[in-house]
Design an enzyme around this catalytic site. Sequence first.
Site, PDB file in Angstrom:
ATOM      1  N   ARG A   1      -9.694   7.318   4.392  1.00  0.00           N
ATOM      2  CA  ARG A   1      -9.009   6.213   3.714  1.00  0.00           C
ATOM      3  C   ARG A   1      -8.782   6.535   2.240  1.00  0.00           C
ATOM      4  NH1 ARG A   1     -12.142   0.858   4.935  1.00  0.00           N
ATOM      5  NH2 ARG A   1     -10.330  -0.119   4.019  1.00  0.00           N
TER       6      ARG A   1
ATOM      7  N   ARG B   1       0.823  -1.206   0.000  1.00  0.00           N
ATOM      8  CA  ARG B   1       0.000   0.000   0.000  1.00  0.00           C
ATOM      9  C   ARG B   1       0.855   1.253   0.000  1.00  0.00           C
ATOM     10  NH1 ARG B   1      -4.795  -2.347   2.616  1.00  0.00           N
ATOM     11  NH2 ARG B   1      -6.530  -0.901   2.583  1.00  0.00           N
TER      12      ARG B   1
ATOM     13  N   ARG C   1     -21.475  -1.629   2.931  1.00  0.00           N
ATOM     14  CA  ARG C   1     -20.735  -2.857   3.217  1.00  0.00           C
ATOM     15  C   ARG C   1     -21.062  -3.406   4.604  1.00  0.00           C
ATOM     16  NH1 ARG C   1     -14.747  -2.983   0.716  1.00  0.00           N
ATOM     17  NH2 ARG C   1     -13.955  -2.635   2.794  1.00  0.00           N
TER      18      ARG C   1
ATOM     19  N   ARG D   1     -18.157  -2.367   9.634  1.00  0.00           N
ATOM     20  CA  ARG D   1     -16.836  -2.207  10.251  1.00  0.00           C
ATOM     21  C   ARG D   1     -16.594  -0.744  10.585  1.00  0.00           C
ATOM     22  NH1 ARG D   1     -13.227  -5.288   5.882  1.00  0.00           N
ATOM     23  NH2 ARG D   1     -12.296  -3.246   5.950  1.00  0.00           N
TER      24      ARG D   1
HETATM   25  P1  AMP Z   1      -8.414  -3.469   4.118  1.00  0.00           P
HETATM   26  O1  AMP Z   1      -9.246  -4.555   4.707  1.00  0.00           O
HETATM   27  O2  AMP Z   1      -7.393  -3.982   3.136  1.00  0.00           O
HETATM   28  O3  AMP Z   1      -9.220  -2.346   3.542  1.00  0.00           O
HETATM   29  O4  AMP Z   1      -7.545  -2.839   5.318  1.00  0.00           O
HETATM   30  C1  AMP Z   1      -8.153  -2.252   6.440  1.00  0.00           C
HETATM   31  C2  AMP Z   1      -7.148  -1.363   7.167  1.00  0.00           C
HETATM   32  O5  AMP Z   1      -6.042  -2.174   7.601  1.00  0.00           O
HETATM   33  C3  AMP Z   1      -6.527  -0.257   6.345  1.00  0.00           C
HETATM   34  O6  AMP Z   1      -7.336   0.909   6.304  1.00  0.00           O
HETATM   35  C4  AMP Z   1      -5.223  -0.019   7.104  1.00  0.00           C
HETATM   36  O7  AMP Z   1      -5.453   0.704   8.308  1.00  0.00           O
HETATM   37  C5  AMP Z   1      -4.830  -1.435   7.511  1.00  0.00           C
HETATM   38  N1  AMP Z   1      -3.970  -2.055   6.480  1.00  0.00           N
HETATM   39  C6  AMP Z   1      -4.273  -3.138   5.705  1.00  0.00           C
HETATM   40  N2  AMP Z   1      -3.264  -3.435   4.875  1.00  0.00           N
HETATM   41  C7  AMP Z   1      -2.277  -2.516   5.117  1.00  0.00           C
HETATM   42  C8  AMP Z   1      -0.988  -2.280   4.564  1.00  0.00           C
HETATM   43  N3  AMP Z   1      -0.486  -3.039   3.564  1.00  0.00           N
HETATM   44  N4  AMP Z   1      -0.274  -1.253   5.082  1.00  0.00           N
HETATM   45  C9  AMP Z   1      -0.756  -0.476   6.073  1.00  0.00           C
HETATM   46  N5  AMP Z   1      -1.980  -0.633   6.614  1.00  0.00           N
HETATM   47  C10 AMP Z   1      -2.737  -1.645   6.150  1.00  0.00           C
END
Ligand code: AMP
Length: 214
Positions: free
Chosen positions: A171, A88, A127, A160
């Site tokens: 985000r 990311r 969602r 969530r």
């Molecule tokens: P997601 O389910 O992929 O949308 O991730 C939810 C949250 O987890 C994100 O908004 C970040 O806070 C954290 N997160 C997930 N993957 C990463 C990553 N590769 N680097 C940093 N934070 C992450």
Amino acid sequence: MKIIMLGAPGAGKGTQAKQIADHYSIPHISTGDIFRANIKQGTELGKKAKEYMDKGALVPDELTCDLVMDRIKQDDCANGFVLDGFPRTIPQAEALENALNAIGQKMDFAIDVDVPDDNIIGRMSGRRACLNCGATYHIVSIPPKKEGICDKCGEPLVQRDDDKEETVKNRLSVYHEQTQPLINFYQERDILRTVDGTRPMEDVFSAIQAILGA
Ligand code: AMP
């Protein structure tokens, strides 16, 4: 086959990643799921990650990179894997590239599931997730059979914390600042492919299959 899924939060990359994993029999590695599992288990990593996730911020690279590097070295990743939500940031992408270079490997594809910002907010507010088994739904496009209840395990569905509107906006701006530069990063490496994420889910998956073959 080693695949990275790119795209804004809410673009549907998680749903596509799960389908790719099933279809090609490779593990689906979602850093978001790993963090959420740690939060649920009350681990130290979970406690640290939650502080950032609840604000819509990224978890620091030093907490994220080793986790993924350890995971992709496991035996079930020998034939490939699909990364969902990682990398990311550019430092994460570089850490991944260096770790794979060290074992003479490289990523095969980075698939960008492209959805304009306007669509994202509406999608994410609908969602719903099951905190028990990790299944995800959408009140309009993928509703559960019984409202508010998980089809797979019967537990209640919730919104969530990080899918709430303020957090979603945050985000999205984090995505534009820190994650979007990865599109150029993978374009330069000639592995970037883009699919139109506004199409129905099945069409997006067909487009992905056309890219990956078979
Ligand atoms: P997601 O389910 O992929 O949308 O991730 C939810 C949250 O987890 C994100 O908004 C970040 O806070 C954290 N997160 C997930 N993957 C990463 C990553 N590769 N680097 C940093 N934070 C992450």
